[in-house]
Design a protein around this motif. Structure first.
Motif, PDB file in Angstrom:
ATOM      1  N   TRP A  42       0.829  -1.201   0.000  1.00  0.00           N
ATOM      2  CA  TRP A  42       0.000   0.000   0.000  1.00  0.00           C
ATOM      3  C   TRP A  42       0.868   1.257   0.000  1.00  0.00           C
ATOM      4  O   TRP A  42       0.486   2.292  -0.549  1.00  0.00           O
ATOM      5  CB  TRP A  42      -0.927  -0.040   1.209  1.00  0.00           C
ATOM      6  N   HIS A 305     -15.738  -4.697   4.380  1.00  0.00           N
ATOM      7  CA  HIS A 305     -14.729  -4.572   5.432  1.00  0.00           C
ATOM      8  C   HIS A 305     -15.352  -4.395   6.819  1.00  0.00           C
ATOM      9  O   HIS A 305     -14.719  -4.768   7.819  1.00  0.00           O
ATOM     10  CB  HIS A 305     -13.762  -3.439   5.113  1.00  0.00           C
ATOM     11  N   ARG A 352     -12.231   1.167   9.180  1.00  0.00           N
ATOM     12  CA  ARG A 352     -12.262   0.603   7.822  1.00  0.00           C
ATOM     13  C   ARG A 352     -13.640   0.649   7.179  1.00  0.00           C
ATOM     14  O   ARG A 352     -13.787   0.374   5.990  1.00  0.00           O
ATOM     15  CB  ARG A 352     -11.764  -0.848   7.880  1.00  0.00           C
ATOM     16  N   THR A 363      -8.736   8.427   3.318  1.00  0.00           N
ATOM     17  CA  THR A 363      -8.623   6.994   3.061  1.00  0.00           C
ATOM     18  C   THR A 363      -7.216   6.456   3.313  1.00  0.00           C
ATOM     19  O   THR A 363      -7.055   5.424   3.976  1.00  0.00           O
ATOM     20  CB  THR A 363      -9.037   6.691   1.612  1.00  0.00           C
ATOM     21  N   HIS A 364      -6.196   7.120   2.799  1.00  0.00           N
ATOM     22  CA  HIS A 364      -4.845   6.558   2.836  1.00  0.00           C
ATOM     23  C   HIS A 364      -4.396   6.239   4.254  1.00  0.00           C
ATOM     24  O   HIS A 364      -4.000   5.101   4.567  1.00  0.00           O
ATOM     25  CB  HIS A 364      -3.859   7.541   2.189  1.00  0.00           C
ATOM     26  N   THR A 366      -6.226   6.225   7.004  1.00  0.00           N
ATOM     27  CA  THR A 366      -7.188   5.372   7.716  1.00  0.00           C
ATOM     28  C   THR A 366      -6.910   3.904   7.408  1.00  0.00           C
ATOM     29  O   THR A 366      -6.966   3.043   8.297  1.00  0.00           O
ATOM     30  CB  THR A 366      -8.627   5.739   7.336  1.00  0.00           C
ATOM     31  N   TYR A 367      -6.616   3.589   6.135  1.00  0.00           N
ATOM     32  CA  TYR A 367      -6.192   2.233   5.784  1.00  0.00           C
ATOM     33  C   TYR A 367      -5.002   1.819   6.642  1.00  0.00           C
ATOM     34  O   TYR A 367      -4.973   0.730   7.234  1.00  0.00           O
ATOM     35  CB  TYR A 367      -5.768   2.182   4.316  1.00  0.00           C
ATOM     36  N   THR A 368      -4.007   2.674   6.674  1.00  0.00           N
ATOM     37  CA  THR A 368      -2.779   2.361   7.402  1.00  0.00           C
ATOM     38  C   THR A 368      -3.043   2.112   8.877  1.00  0.00           C
ATOM     39  O   THR A 368      -2.578   1.120   9.448  1.00  0.00           O
ATOM     40  CB  THR A 368      -1.769   3.515   7.242  1.00  0.00           C
ATOM     41  N   SER A 370      -5.857   1.275  10.345  1.00  0.00           N
ATOM     42  CA  SER A 370      -6.678   0.077  10.579  1.00  0.00           C
ATOM     43  C   SER A 370      -5.829  -1.188  10.460  1.00  0.00           C
ATOM     44  O   SER A 370      -5.997  -2.137  11.235  1.00  0.00           O
ATOM     45  CB  SER A 370      -7.857   0.029   9.606  1.00  0.00           C
TER      46      SER A 370
END
Length: 399
Positions: A42, A305, A352, A363-364, A366-368, A370
């Protein structure tokens, strides 16, 4: 229920005494490793060139590698209690775990023919289904046959995912994965309805509220129909999206009515209880987000998710922590750090799904966050439970 160890291996190596021991430990550790690899990807760091590419590998391995292994560990352990017959142990258990490990390695490092890898991967679930069937039929515990079509369906969904890769059909991959998610949610709903109210009432000394038949019928009926509709989509049926959206919407509205009768507020001081209630609460959240996406509101992956990270991730961790204590002869009390681990999984699920639905612009990171929350939570489990899972019961019993 006392059993004698009939295998010299299981006597010498406690990790081989019941399926929950190796499968819970390996699935948890593998989930951390797989997500760290995905996190690197990612952020532009390529450390792996797996079968079918990183996107397929991440999706497939978290679902058919991690989740399926935990389900197998739970069911192959629970079936011993249900039937009164000794569960899989010793060399047969080692062979089953070896099958799972071989598929993980060959998917991560594609050096074997794709057909062989797919066959090994699907064979794991077929073997689990066969062991379950033999024990349930021998004991005539017909009620528990309900899990056999679910396991067979998961094996079929896994096969569909592999066939989608072999035939260059990404839609088959996607719809097969969605079918598997609904099947796992069904398992969670069935088992949750059995154990969450029972665990809560027994632990807190409460009187169980009788189930509401209307809520039960709507919740389970709509979910079962959604599974059948999704199966039709996988098989190529041209079914309207509003049909699945309606069924998912009904399920999203009725499952909270079911959950409300399980007295979750009384469990707020018990991590091994509140985590089960919160994990179940992610089911209607995920189904609602999925239903909205089918009518053009939001993205399907947010609902998926919510179900996979929030519902499955939290419930798996909670049930593994609980089952590992009970079946290894330890007191049923939350080990230090596990409450934090469970809270991290709840946070990962919220980030997520709900957070991204409300604030998609973040998003970027928050992905990391989570991913890191999941990895921290499951690492805590591995650290706290590795020694317990690898050691004999203090009461000297097998298992």
């Amino acid at each position: 229920m006392a059993f004698e160890d009939s295998s010299s291996l299981s006597r010498a190596v406690p990790l081989t005494r019941l399926a929950f021991r190796p499968l819970f430990l390996l699935a948890s550790a593998f989930s951390v490793l797989a997500l760290l690899v995905w996190l690197g990807f990612w952020h532009g760091v390529f450390v792996l060139e797996p079968h079918a590419g990183m996107l397929w590998w991440h999706q497939h391995e978290m679902l058919f590698g991690v989740v399926v292994a935990v389900i197998a560990g739970f069911l192959l352990t629970a079936v011993q209690t249900w039937t009164g017959h000794r569960g899989l142990h010793g060399w047969p258990l080692v062979a089953l775990v070896g099958l799972w490990l071989a598929a993980r390695l060959l998917l991560a490092f594609p050096v074997a023919p794709t057909g062989l890898v797919a066959a090994l991967d699907v064979a794991f679930l077929v073997a689990v289904c066969g062991v379950m069937a033999r024990m349930i039929i021998a004991a005539k515990r017909w009620r528990n046959l309900v899990f056999l079509p679910v396991l067979a369906g998961l094996a079929g969904a896994n096969l569909g995912s592999h066939l989608g890769v072999l035939n260059g059909d990404p839609e088959l991959v996607r719809q097969s994965s969605y079918f598997a998610v609904l099947l796992v949610v069904t398992v969670m709903a069935v088992l949750g309805g059995r154990v969450i109210p029972m665990f809560t009432a027994n632990r807190l000394g409460l009187t169980r509220k009788p189930p509401c038949r209307v809520a039960e019928g709507l919740a389970m009926g709509s979910l079962a129909l959604a599974v059948l509709v999704q199966l039709g989509v996988v098989l190529g049926g041209a079914l309207p999206s509003w049909l699945l959206a309606t069924l998912l919407g009904v399920a999203a509205l009725s499952h909270p009515l079911r959950l409300a009768r399980w007295q979750g507020l009384a469990a707020r001081r018990e991590p091994l209880l509140w985590s089960l209630h919160l994990s179940y609460a992610f089911i209607p959240v995920g189904l609602a987000l999925w239903a909205l996406s089918l009518v053009g509101v939001g993205r399907t992956e947010l609902g998926i998710h919510a179900l996979t990270v929030g519902a499955m991730g939290t419930m798996m961790l909670s049930m593994m922590a609980r089952v590992s204590l009970g079946h290894s002869g330890r007191p049923m009390r939350c080990l230090p750090g596990i409450g934090i681990a469970l809270a991290l999984l709840v946070a990962a699920g919220v980030m997520r799904s709900v957070i991204l639905a409300l604030w998609p612009s973040i998003t970027h990171w928050t992905y990391t966050l989570s991913i890191l929350a999941w990895c921290a939570g499951y690492t805590l489990f591995v650290v706290r439970y590795a020694g317990l899972l690898a050691s004999a019961r203090p009461d000297g019993q097998a298992g």
